[in-house]
Design a protein around this motif. Structure first.
Motif, mmCIF file in Angstrom:
data_model
loop_
_atom_site.group_PDB
_atom_site.id
_atom_site.type_symbol
_atom_site.label_atom_id
_atom_site.label_comp_id
_atom_site.label_asym_id
_atom_site.label_seq_id
_atom_site.Cartn_x
_atom_site.Cartn_y
_atom_site.Cartn_z
ATOM 1 N N LEU A 25 -32.226 -2.705 5.461
ATOM 2 C CA LEU A 25 -33.219 -2.699 6.533
ATOM 3 C C LEU A 25 -32.877 -3.721 7.615
ATOM 4 O O LEU A 25 -32.343 -4.785 7.309
ATOM 5 C CB LEU A 25 -34.607 -2.996 5.951
ATOM 6 N N PRO A 26 -33.224 -3.420 8.875
ATOM 7 C CA PRO A 26 -33.791 -2.166 9.370
ATOM 8 C C PRO A 26 -32.729 -1.068 9.436
ATOM 9 O O PRO A 26 -31.531 -1.347 9.445
ATOM 10 C CB PRO A 26 -34.279 -2.533 10.768
ATOM 11 N N VAL A 27 -33.196 0.180 9.503
ATOM 12 C CA VAL A 27 -32.298 1.320 9.646
ATOM 13 C C VAL A 27 -32.729 2.126 10.864
ATOM 14 O O VAL A 27 -33.849 1.991 11.361
ATOM 15 C CB VAL A 27 -32.298 2.218 8.396
ATOM 16 N N VAL A 28 -31.835 2.969 11.335
ATOM 17 C CA VAL A 28 -32.120 3.842 12.475
ATOM 18 C C VAL A 28 -32.482 5.222 11.948
ATOM 19 O O VAL A 28 -31.757 5.788 11.116
ATOM 20 C CB VAL A 28 -30.907 3.934 13.414
ATOM 21 N N ALA A 29 -33.601 5.748 12.406
ATOM 22 C CA ALA A 29 -34.038 7.099 12.030
ATOM 23 C C ALA A 29 -33.846 8.032 13.220
ATOM 24 O O ALA A 29 -34.237 7.715 14.339
ATOM 25 C CB ALA A 29 -35.502 7.087 11.598
ATOM 26 N N LYS A 30 -33.231 9.186 12.971
ATOM 27 C CA LYS A 30 -32.994 10.178 14.021
ATOM 28 C C LYS A 30 -33.410 11.553 13.522
ATOM 29 O O LYS A 30 -33.239 11.870 12.346
ATOM 30 C CB LYS A 30 -31.498 10.237 14.397
ATOM 31 N N TRP A 31 -33.933 12.348 14.434
ATOM 32 C CA TRP A 31 -34.161 13.761 14.148
ATOM 33 C C TRP A 31 -32.915 14.520 14.558
ATOM 34 O O TRP A 31 -32.398 14.316 15.663
ATOM 35 C CB TRP A 31 -35.389 14.279 14.882
ATOM 36 N N SER A 32 -32.424 15.372 13.694
ATOM 37 C CA SER A 32 -31.120 15.991 13.937
ATOM 38 C C SER A 32 -31.117 16.869 15.179
ATOM 39 O O SER A 32 -30.097 16.971 15.866
ATOM 40 C CB SER A 32 -30.683 16.804 12.716
ATOM 41 N N VAL A 70 -36.553 1.906 11.855
ATOM 42 C CA VAL A 70 -37.462 1.887 10.707
ATOM 43 C C VAL A 70 -37.287 0.553 9.996
ATOM 44 O O VAL A 70 -36.170 0.127 9.696
ATOM 45 C CB VAL A 70 -37.156 3.055 9.753
ATOM 46 N N ARG A 71 -38.420 -0.107 9.709
ATOM 47 C CA ARG A 71 -38.375 -1.479 9.209
ATOM 48 C C ARG A 71 -38.782 -1.626 7.746
ATOM 49 O O ARG A 71 -38.748 -2.736 7.216
ATOM 50 C CB ARG A 71 -39.264 -2.364 10.081
ATOM 51 N N SER A 72 -39.206 -0.554 7.104
ATOM 52 C CA SER A 72 -39.631 -0.651 5.706
ATOM 53 C C SER A 72 -39.439 0.695 5.016
ATOM 54 O O SER A 72 -39.442 1.747 5.675
ATOM 55 C CB SER A 72 -41.110 -1.059 5.624
ATOM 56 N N PRO A 73 -39.293 0.707 3.691
ATOM 57 C CA PRO A 73 -39.193 1.975 2.962
ATOM 58 C C PRO A 73 -40.417 2.863 3.154
ATOM 59 O O PRO A 73 -40.297 4.087 3.257
ATOM 60 C CB PRO A 73 -39.043 1.526 1.495
ATOM 61 N N ALA A 128 -36.065 9.241 1.119
ATOM 62 C CA ALA A 128 -36.046 8.524 2.395
ATOM 63 C C ALA A 128 -36.315 7.043 2.184
ATOM 64 O O ALA A 128 -35.655 6.181 2.778
ATOM 65 C CB ALA A 128 -37.065 9.129 3.357
ATOM 66 N N ALA A 129 -37.297 6.715 1.335
ATOM 67 C CA ALA A 129 -37.605 5.316 1.050
ATOM 68 C C ALA A 129 -36.421 4.626 0.371
ATOM 69 O O ALA A 129 -36.059 3.493 0.707
ATOM 70 C CB ALA A 129 -38.856 5.221 0.178
ATOM 71 N N ALA A 130 -35.805 5.323 -0.596
ATOM 72 C CA ALA A 130 -34.659 4.751 -1.296
ATOM 73 C C ALA A 130 -33.479 4.554 -0.359
ATOM 74 O O ALA A 130 -32.763 3.549 -0.432
ATOM 75 C CB ALA A 130 -34.262 5.655 -2.463
ATOM 76 N N ALA A 131 -33.278 5.520 0.539
ATOM 77 C CA ALA A 131 -32.162 5.422 1.478
ATOM 78 C C ALA A 131 -32.344 4.259 2.430
ATOM 79 O O ALA A 131 -31.388 3.546 2.761
ATOM 80 C CB ALA A 131 -32.031 6.724 2.259
ATOM 81 N N ALA A 132 -33.570 4.059 2.911
ATOM 82 C CA ALA A 132 -33.832 2.946 3.822
ATOM 83 C C ALA A 132 -33.470 1.623 3.163
ATOM 84 O O ALA A 132 -32.904 0.722 3.795
ATOM 85 C CB ALA A 132 -35.295 2.949 4.252
ATOM 86 N N TRP A 133 -33.794 1.501 1.883
ATOM 87 C CA TRP A 133 -33.490 0.263 1.172
ATOM 88 C C TRP A 133 -31.985 0.115 0.929
ATOM 89 O O TRP A 133 -31.403 -0.955 1.117
ATOM 90 C CB TRP A 133 -34.245 0.224 -0.153
ATOM 91 N N SER A 134 -31.342 1.218 0.531
ATOM 92 C CA SER A 134 -29.915 1.131 0.177
ATOM 93 C C SER A 134 -29.032 0.897 1.397
ATOM 94 O O SER A 134 -27.980 0.256 1.284
ATOM 95 C CB SER A 134 -29.467 2.401 -0.553
ATOM 96 N N LEU A 135 -29.425 1.426 2.565
ATOM 97 C CA LEU A 135 -28.636 1.219 3.773
ATOM 98 C C LEU A 135 -28.747 -0.205 4.297
ATOM 99 O O LEU A 135 -27.857 -0.686 4.977
ATOM 100 C CB LEU A 135 -29.069 2.205 4.867
#
Length: 474
Positions: free
Chosen positions: A175-182, A199-202, A166-173
């Motif tokens: 920042l910031p990224v959108v987090a959703k519960w499926s 989400v603003r940080s890994p 999750a931390a790696a994905a936030a960085w690769s996408l």
């Protein structure tokens, strides 16, 4: 106005606890004004919807809403968590003179009705929907897969398998990224978890993934598409039976979100019916590819760099602002459903481009917010008419009840905020844990990062080490 079979009643089902769901009131009024007997399953006896003159009878939802954690096996039936919903719907049917048109008003209800369809046969009229499809499109992870299969624009999405991913994905996408519960309908009440957030940080992504067990479904991380003028659009429609031996017919239209609450990506506070061939084409292709039947509400966001409209959400039920798309004959999606299921056929849609829809309580908050100032959009289409979500001269009591309940709601929230602030003012200590530092990243360049400014709200809301590559879907 089309000719309705008023011998056939309608039953609206809403299993969530939102007392300010104006879409339910819109459906009650729309069908009731057509002379149709309307019943509604709602959250409480004091709901503003229950004050409508067009509601024949309100029925209280089960005290414990179904969890619907997994699709049941065909041999085991709908599952014990649906037993109360099934008993309630059959009990309502027992008091009616004819099988009723059943309309789910929220995602949880749409999924519950879909699972109960065999048990409700003969008691209720429902669209002939492919098995499990409402549940599939409402699941954010499944929707990402559908978009990938069909080649439909969708924000880049990662479904991590662990906190490090999750931390790696936030960085690769980026920042910031959108987090959703499926499966947001599984979020427990009082947990503080939101269906969608920025989400603003890994580290924040890592910590959020740690609450997956509590959330009850998978965490998705998506590329953040900034909001802006003319970027948020929606499509509301009804896919029903076409001519005998012909293709199914989709009746629907596109609209633009002019104001939202929270500002930027929340619920529609002010919407406008405007032509958008790109959105209408994408909606038609999606419905045809899936074989979807019934009412649908799609949310899109236009990417500024490419002009592509990305599908953000597929809601298998009426959108709260569905009354925006009331055409010159008075037809909207819930009326279209009733006409189709009672054999009256679908009328030709007569568009009213420029028509506006205003949700009074959310529009006021949007206007008062500093972020919402100057958000008014201009278009080349003149405003034709405006409908308000709560106030109606022929049905004033729901608006009065909403105003009282909304005032009490704001008062309670204000008091809770005051109780948190007062100890801080007196002692100089908030008692809260340190906040994770915000990071803004230029995509693909971790060396160019700085502290983020104020991030947008959304609805739909250090060193990484050697994390394994996250599972990715487009």
């Amino acid at each position: 106005m089309p000719s309705f079979d008023t011998r056939v009643p309608a039953v609206l089902v809403r299993l969530d606890r939102n007392p300010f769901h104006h879409g339910t009131l819109g459906a009650v009024r729309s069908l009731g004004r057509a002379g149709i007997e309307v019943h509604a399953v709602i959250e409480g006896a004091r709901s503003p919807v229950g004050r409508s003159r067009y509601l024949r009878q309100a029925h209280l939802r089960p005290e414990q809403a179904p969890e619907l954690t997994a699709s049941p096996e065909p041999a085991t039936g709908p599952g014990a968590d649906l037993a109360e919903v099934q008993r309630l719907l059959l009990s309502i049917s027992d008091g009616l003179t004819a099988p009723a048109v059943l309309i789910a008003m929220d995602d949880l209800s749409a999924i519950a009705v879909g699972r109960l369809q065999p048990e409700l046969a003969g008691r209720y009229l429902l669209p002939e929907q492919p098995s499990g499809l409402p549940e599939r499109v409402a699941d954010k992870a499944e929707l990402a897969g559908i978009c990938q299969e069909l080649g439909m624009p969708h924000p880049r999405t990662v479904i991590p398998d662990g906190g490090a991913e999750a931390a790696a994905a936030a960085w690769s996408l980026g920042l910031p990224v959108v987090a959703k519960w499926s499966r947001p309908w599984l979020l427990p009440e009082g947990s503080g978890l939101r269906s969608t957030r920025v989400v603003r940080s890994p580290q924040e992504a890592r910590e959020l993934y740690g609450r997956s067990g509590e959330a009850g479904s998978r965490l998705l991380l998506q590329e953040f598409l900034p909001h802006g003028p003319d970027r948020d659009w929606f499509f509301h429609g009804y896919s029903g039976r076409g001519p005998v031996g012909g293709c199914p017919r989709l009746l629907g239209a596109a609209g633009r979100k002019d104001r939202a609450w929270p500002v930027g990506a929340g619920l529609t506070a002010v919407g406008r019916w405007l032509p958008n061939p790109s959105v209408e084409r994408l909606a038609g292709e999606l419905v045809a590819a899936l074989g979807y039947r019934g009412i649908l509400d799609l949310d899109f966001r236009r990417e500024a760099a490419t002009g592509a409209y990305h599908l953000l959400d597929f809601n298998p039920r009426p959108g709260a602002q569905f009354r925006l798309f009331t055409d010159r004959s008075g037809t909207d999606v819930v009326r279209a459903l009733h006409l189709d299921l009672t054999g009256r056929g679908l009328p030709v849609q007569e568009a009213v481009h420029g028509r506006a829809f205003v949700v009074e309580n959310y529009a006021l908050l949007s206007l008062l917010s500093p972020a919402g100032k100057g958000a008014r959009r201009k278009s080349g289409t003149p405003r034709r008419s405006t409908e308000t979500a709560w106030w109606a001269p022929d049905d004033p009591l729901p608006a009065c009840a909403m105003a009282v309940a909304w005032g009490a709601h704001l008062g309670r929230r204000g008091w809770r905020l005051l109780r948190r602030v007062l100890p801080y003012r007196c002692t100089g200590e908030s008692g809260r844990s340190p906040r994770t530092p915000s990071v803004r990243q230029r995509r693909g360049s971790p060396d160019h990062a700085d502290h983020a400014d104020h991030a947008d709200h959304t609805d739909h809301a250090g060193p990484l080490g050697d994390a394994p590559a996250p599972r990715r879907t487009r």
